[in-house]
Design a protein around this motif. Sequence first.
Motif: not given
Length: 208
Positions: A99-125
């Motif tokens: 679980i920790l490995a998954q969490g670390v991978a998740y956070v590192r992806y978010a930090l490396a792709h911030q514009a994409r990560f912001d968009l992923m959760w904007r459901s109305p768009l």
Amino acid sequence: MGKKISIAATADPVRAYHHGALRPALIAAAEEVIAERGIDGFSLRETARRAGVSPSAPAHHFGDSRGLLTAIATLAFTGLGDALEVADREDYPDRRSRILAQGVAYVRYALAHQARFDLMWRSPLLDKAAPGFAFASRRAYVVMEQAVLGDDSGGPFGPDHAPAVACWSMVHGFARLAMDDAFPVKSGDSLDDMLDDLLAGMLSHLDV
């Protein structure tokens, strides 16, 4: 913000059409606009300008801004799923380590792709019913859920999904705070240096 992708403003639109490169060029240009201006500052006209094509060109591939943003979010979820699957290939001594490995991978992806990560959760768009988007987002969650509930968990948001949602919520919140530079970082260290310990400490409070 996330890593910036350079787009030549003088790109030849005819050449782009002939080589099938217009779609990725528009996606890259749109990501550049989002990285600089935020999602609320996104526009199809500015995206077309940066890709070196006419304002009407994006409609040929995406229909409208929702279609283009959904295409980017689909790529984002695909990339997140890939990152989680890579992290999940290791042989972990126990479930908490997995679980920790998954969490670390998740956070590192978010930090490396911030514009994409912001968009992923904007459901109305986004068009969440688009087949590619639906598959990519489901796949990313299934990888996380299986780390928490086991490989035979039976798919996303099953009857006993609460532990997986709790882990996801905590890791997602951590990623959001990290993107907002909210964590105090020790002198000489970086957030990446501290990530494993910080996230492990947080997850230890969950009964997983």
